[in-house]
Design a protein around this motif. Structure first.
Motif, PDB file in Angstrom:
ATOM      1  N   ASP A 180       0.837  -1.213   0.000  1.00  0.00           N
ATOM      2  CA  ASP A 180       0.000   0.000   0.000  1.00  0.00           C
ATOM      3  C   ASP A 180       0.866   1.255   0.000  1.00  0.00           C
ATOM      4  O   ASP A 180       0.609   2.203  -0.726  1.00  0.00           O
ATOM      5  CB  ASP A 180      -0.845   0.056   1.280  1.00  0.00           C
ATOM      6  N   TRP A 181       1.891   1.234   0.860  1.00  0.00           N
ATOM      7  CA  TRP A 181       2.734   2.433   1.003  1.00  0.00           C
ATOM      8  C   TRP A 181       3.584   2.631  -0.240  1.00  0.00           C
ATOM      9  O   TRP A 181       3.812   3.766  -0.657  1.00  0.00           O
ATOM     10  CB  TRP A 181       3.602   2.318   2.263  1.00  0.00           C
ATOM     11  N   VAL A 184       1.403   4.182  -2.824  1.00  0.00           N
ATOM     12  CA  VAL A 184       1.272   5.618  -2.587  1.00  0.00           C
ATOM     13  C   VAL A 184       2.445   6.338  -3.236  1.00  0.00           C
ATOM     14  O   VAL A 184       2.281   7.328  -3.954  1.00  0.00           O
ATOM     15  CB  VAL A 184       1.222   5.919  -1.069  1.00  0.00           C
ATOM     16  N   HIS A 198      11.526   8.842   2.894  1.00  0.00           N
ATOM     17  CA  HIS A 198      10.249   9.130   3.541  1.00  0.00           C
ATOM     18  C   HIS A 198       9.330   7.929   3.656  1.00  0.00           C
ATOM     19  O   HIS A 198       8.331   7.982   4.376  1.00  0.00           O
ATOM     20  CB  HIS A 198       9.524  10.258   2.814  1.00  0.00           C
ATOM     21  N   PRO A 202      11.403   4.960   7.205  1.00  0.00           N
ATOM     22  CA  PRO A 202      10.515   4.979   8.373  1.00  0.00           C
ATOM     23  C   PRO A 202       9.748   3.669   8.556  1.00  0.00           C
ATOM     24  O   PRO A 202       9.524   3.226   9.676  1.00  0.00           O
ATOM     25  CB  PRO A 202       9.560   6.137   8.093  1.00  0.00           C
ATOM     26  N   PHE A 278       6.978   4.167  14.588  1.00  0.00           N
ATOM     27  CA  PHE A 278       5.685   4.814  14.380  1.00  0.00           C
ATOM     28  C   PHE A 278       4.572   4.035  15.055  1.00  0.00           C
ATOM     29  O   PHE A 278       4.710   2.844  15.344  1.00  0.00           O
ATOM     30  CB  PHE A 278       5.409   4.957  12.887  1.00  0.00           C
ATOM     31  N   GLN A 279       3.484   4.718  15.287  1.00  0.00           N
ATOM     32  CA  GLN A 279       2.315   4.074  15.883  1.00  0.00           C
ATOM     33  C   GLN A 279       1.236   3.951  14.831  1.00  0.00           C
ATOM     34  O   GLN A 279       1.136   4.799  13.952  1.00  0.00           O
ATOM     35  CB  GLN A 279       1.780   4.950  17.008  1.00  0.00           C
ATOM     36  N   GLU A 280       0.437   2.896  14.953  1.00  0.00           N
ATOM     37  CA  GLU A 280      -0.676   2.769  14.010  1.00  0.00           C
ATOM     38  C   GLU A 280      -1.987   2.709  14.737  1.00  0.00           C
ATOM     39  O   GLU A 280      -2.068   2.187  15.805  1.00  0.00           O
ATOM     40  CB  GLU A 280      -0.511   1.519  13.154  1.00  0.00           C
TER      41      GLU A 280
ATOM     42  N   GLN B  85      -7.891   0.978   1.714  1.00  0.00           N
ATOM     43  CA  GLN B  85      -7.416   1.193   3.080  1.00  0.00           C
ATOM     44  C   GLN B  85      -6.671   2.509   3.028  1.00  0.00           C
ATOM     45  O   GLN B  85      -5.574   2.554   2.502  1.00  0.00           O
ATOM     46  CB  GLN B  85      -6.450   0.089   3.504  1.00  0.00           C
ATOM     47  N   SER B  87      -4.364   4.042   3.517  1.00  0.00           N
ATOM     48  CA  SER B  87      -2.952   4.031   3.117  1.00  0.00           C
ATOM     49  C   SER B  87      -2.206   5.324   3.455  1.00  0.00           C
ATOM     50  O   SER B  87      -1.357   5.772   2.704  1.00  0.00           O
ATOM     51  CB  SER B  87      -2.797   3.776   1.607  1.00  0.00           C
ATOM     52  N   LEU B  89       0.597   7.329   5.548  1.00  0.00           N
ATOM     53  CA  LEU B  89       1.866   6.925   6.144  1.00  0.00           C
ATOM     54  C   LEU B  89       1.818   7.251   7.630  1.00  0.00           C
ATOM     55  O   LEU B  89       1.671   8.417   7.996  1.00  0.00           O
ATOM     56  CB  LEU B  89       3.016   7.655   5.444  1.00  0.00           C
ATOM     57  N   PRO B  90       1.912   6.236   8.493  1.00  0.00           N
ATOM     58  CA  PRO B  90       1.629   6.447   9.927  1.00  0.00           C
ATOM     59  C   PRO B  90       2.672   7.304  10.627  1.00  0.00           C
ATOM     60  O   PRO B  90       2.409   7.788  11.721  1.00  0.00           O
ATOM     61  CB  PRO B  90       1.589   5.026  10.502  1.00  0.00           C
ATOM     62  N   TRP B  91       3.871   7.493  10.005  1.00  0.00           N
ATOM     63  CA  TRP B  91       4.905   8.281  10.670  1.00  0.00           C
ATOM     64  C   TRP B  91       4.842   9.746  10.263  1.00  0.00           C
ATOM     65  O   TRP B  91       5.697  10.516  10.651  1.00  0.00           O
ATOM     66  CB  TRP B  91       6.285   7.709  10.367  1.00  0.00           C
ATOM     67  N   MET B  92       3.819  10.097   9.488  1.00  0.00           N
ATOM     68  CA  MET B  92       3.677  11.492   9.081  1.00  0.00           C
ATOM     69  C   MET B  92       2.356  12.037   9.593  1.00  0.00           C
ATOM     70  O   MET B  92       1.366  11.312   9.665  1.00  0.00           O
ATOM     71  CB  MET B  92       3.666  11.595   7.551  1.00  0.00           C
ATOM     72  N   PHE B 137      -2.926   7.718  13.567  1.00  0.00           N
ATOM     73  CA  PHE B 137      -3.507   6.891  14.639  1.00  0.00           C
ATOM     74  C   PHE B 137      -4.340   7.701  15.625  1.00  0.00           C
ATOM     75  O   PHE B 137      -5.066   7.141  16.429  1.00  0.00           O
ATOM     76  CB  PHE B 137      -2.413   6.093  15.369  1.00  0.00           C
TER      77      PHE B 137
END
Lengths: 280, 266
Positions: A180-181, A184, A198, A202, A278-280, B85, B87, B89-92, B137
């Motif tokens: 997915d990433w 993007v 980027h 990460p 990172f957190q999700e 989903q 999509s 980026l969780p760190w941004m 999040f």
């Protein structure tokens, strides 16, 4: 009262108390229930051995007393061959951190490269697979012969045992970035450098940190054994030296300290992971 | 500004462990500039595959796709994608997520302040100005999907591609996002292709509903024009006899003609 006993730390404390009690009884509070040390052997090891008729195994109070002595003189220094236990721990930590730092500098960039380039991964994989299961101590004679220096050899041993988890985890983290990433990145038309900086980096950070955490644990494991073999200092050398003096109370103190320092290193890495991943 | 799309004799065959899988078969489809098209079909019928082909994320095994008469060979900023989903980026932060594409597309021509204004405008468009500094999040599923829409719109695409964008949301959030999407599309007027399996969503939003047969070898079953004047409003439409008729037609296609999956695509 029922609530109190359901708390895990209460149970831990009770278990510990029970363990100490059994230990106390087994080492006999003076009772000669254990086989006495062979007087011949006692003579051989001189005054550091226990008095005749008494077990060599210290009682809990002996260990507490000995720990107190060792810790109150932890950073004493009477010549190069008589260091406090604090210095030994510091020497071990310095070797671990030295070898570990080199391993991080080598393995993270290399892991990144092989994660990005499947062909390079395939080419290097046979070597990784063969070298990874080799006990780090097997390298010791070769390291001693090559470096002609016990300190450098110990650092090399730490490097060689830290490098594999770091390499494999980094490579996996980089190669398993979520599709997915990456989509993007493709849809936005990001350049290769922006994508690596980027998105891929990460995304791989949690796996890299996992590798770092596994490695620091392994390194702390291995340093004790390495110092038993080559040491003139360090906590492994200390234990071996105290064994030669039959100072079992000192050995037990050292074991507990090794555990505490290892725990400290692990907690430190866990905190860094919490900060950086990172957190999700 | 919007682009026309042309799909010419496109088939997709995936190689799987069990051998080749013929996902879609010889699809032809013309979409006019500014048209809003919904692709409808059962799960696994290849509608997302078709959308990915238009996005340039997949390449067809045979056939060609064109965007404004230019062959599609890969993804490009002329086609914005909103993923199933979100999509993000969780760190941004939400701002950074949108800004990433803005910098890429407009960075060469505009200064930092102008780029910031673009990102802020995109977030305003989906009513998320106050969530700009938050991480994914920290916000709800609906808000994440809004950021995903803002990210796609911020690069001012001529074509907006949406892959079941509201599928994972609850009914109320979904309704409010549908209304927002209608409002945004009215303003920017891109060509829109949206994959959905929600019949009501398709009729509410689309100028045209393309129904796909079940895979493997999925193809276009029916292609109907939704002649309902805009702006559309869900409560008014619910009793509209044309709306009811469209709904019946779509449901019949999905559950009578394509209801039994074994007979599909033969």
């Amino acid at each position: 009262m029922k609530g109190l006993f359901e708390r895990p730390w209460v149970l831990s404390l009770l278990l510990f108390a029970a363990f100490v009690l059994v230990w106390h009884l087994a080492t006999g509070g003076g009772a000669a229930s254990q086989a006495p040390v062979d007087p011949e052997y006692a003579k051989l090891i001189g005054q550091s051995g226990p008095a005749q008729g008494q077990s060599a195994m210290p009682t809990p109070m002996d260990v507490v007393r000995r720990s107190g002595e060792l810790l109150s003189h932890a950073f004493d220094r009477h010549g190069t061959n008589d260091l406090g236990i604090g210095w030994h721990l510091a020497h071990s930590l310095a070797r671990v951190l030295g070898g570990y730092a080199i391993a991080v500098f080598v393995a993270v960039p290399l892991g990144f490269a092989i994660g990005l380039l499947p062909k390079l991964y395939a080419a290097l994989n046979p070597f990784i697979q063969v070298l990874k299961p080799v006990s780090p101590l097997a390298w010791m004679p070769l390291a001693l012969y090559t470096f002609k220096d016990s300190g450098a050899s110990a650092i090399f041993i730490i490097f060689i045992c830290s490098v594999w988890p770091l390499l494999i985890n980094t490579a996996f983290g980089v190669s398993a970035v979520r599709q997915d990433w990456l989509n993007v990145s493709r849809v936005l038309g990001l350049s290769v450098w922006t994508r690596i900086r980027h998105i891929v980096f990460p995304a791989a950070v949690p796996m890299i940190l996992t590798g770092m955490r596994i490695s620091i644990g392994t390194a702390w494991f291995v340093i004790v054994a390495a110092e038993m073999v080559v040491g003139q200092s360090g906590i492994g050398y200390f234990i071996w030296n105290e064994w030669n003096n039959l100072q079992i109370a000192s050995m037990i103190t050292a074991i507990v300290l090794i555990g505490l320092v290892g725990l400290g290193l692990d907690v430190l890495l866990a905190q860094i992971t919490r900060l950086l991943a990172f957190q999700e | 500004m919007s682009s026309s799309l042309k799909v010419k004799g496109v088939s997709v065959v995936f190689t799987t462990k069990k051998g080749p899988f013929h996902a879609i078969d010889k699809i032809d489809l013309d979409i006019a500039a500014g048209e809003f098209v919904c692709l409808v079909g059962h799960s696994g019928c290849g509608k997302s595959t078709l959308l990915n082909l238009i996005a340039g994320l997949n390449t067809p095994s045979t056939g060609e796709l064109y965007c404004d008469e230019r062959l599609i060979v890969g993804p490009g900023p002329d086609r914005g994608v909103v993923f199933q989903q979100h999509s993000l980026l969780p760190w941004m932060t939400c701002f950074e997520n949108v800004h990433l594409g803005v910098r890429r597309v407009f960075g060469a021509r505009e200064d930092a302040a102008a780029l910031r204004r673009r990102t802020e405008a995109a977030l305003n468009l989906v009513h998320l100005e106050e969530a700009a500094g938050k991480y994914p999040f920290e916000i709800s599923g609906g808000m994440k999907q809004r950021v995903g829409i803002a990210r796609a719109l911020a690069i001012e695409p001529r074509v907006l591609l949406l892959d079941e964008p509201f599928g994972a949301l609850d009914a109320l959030t979904r309704a409010s996002l549908q209304d927002e999407l209608m409002r945004i599309v009215e303003q920017a007027h891109p060509t829109v292709v949206m994959v959905t399996h929600d019949v009501d969503e398709a009729i509410l939003l689309a100028d045209r509903v393309v129904m796909m047969t079940n895979g493997p070898k999925a193809t276009i079953g029916e292609d109907i024009r939704i002649d309902l004047e805009r702006p559309r409003e869900r409560i008014g439409l619910a009793g509209d006899s044309r709306y009811v008729a469209y709904r019946k037609r779509l449901l019949e296609f999905l559950f009578l003609k394509q209801g039994v999956r074994d007979t599909a695509g033969i």
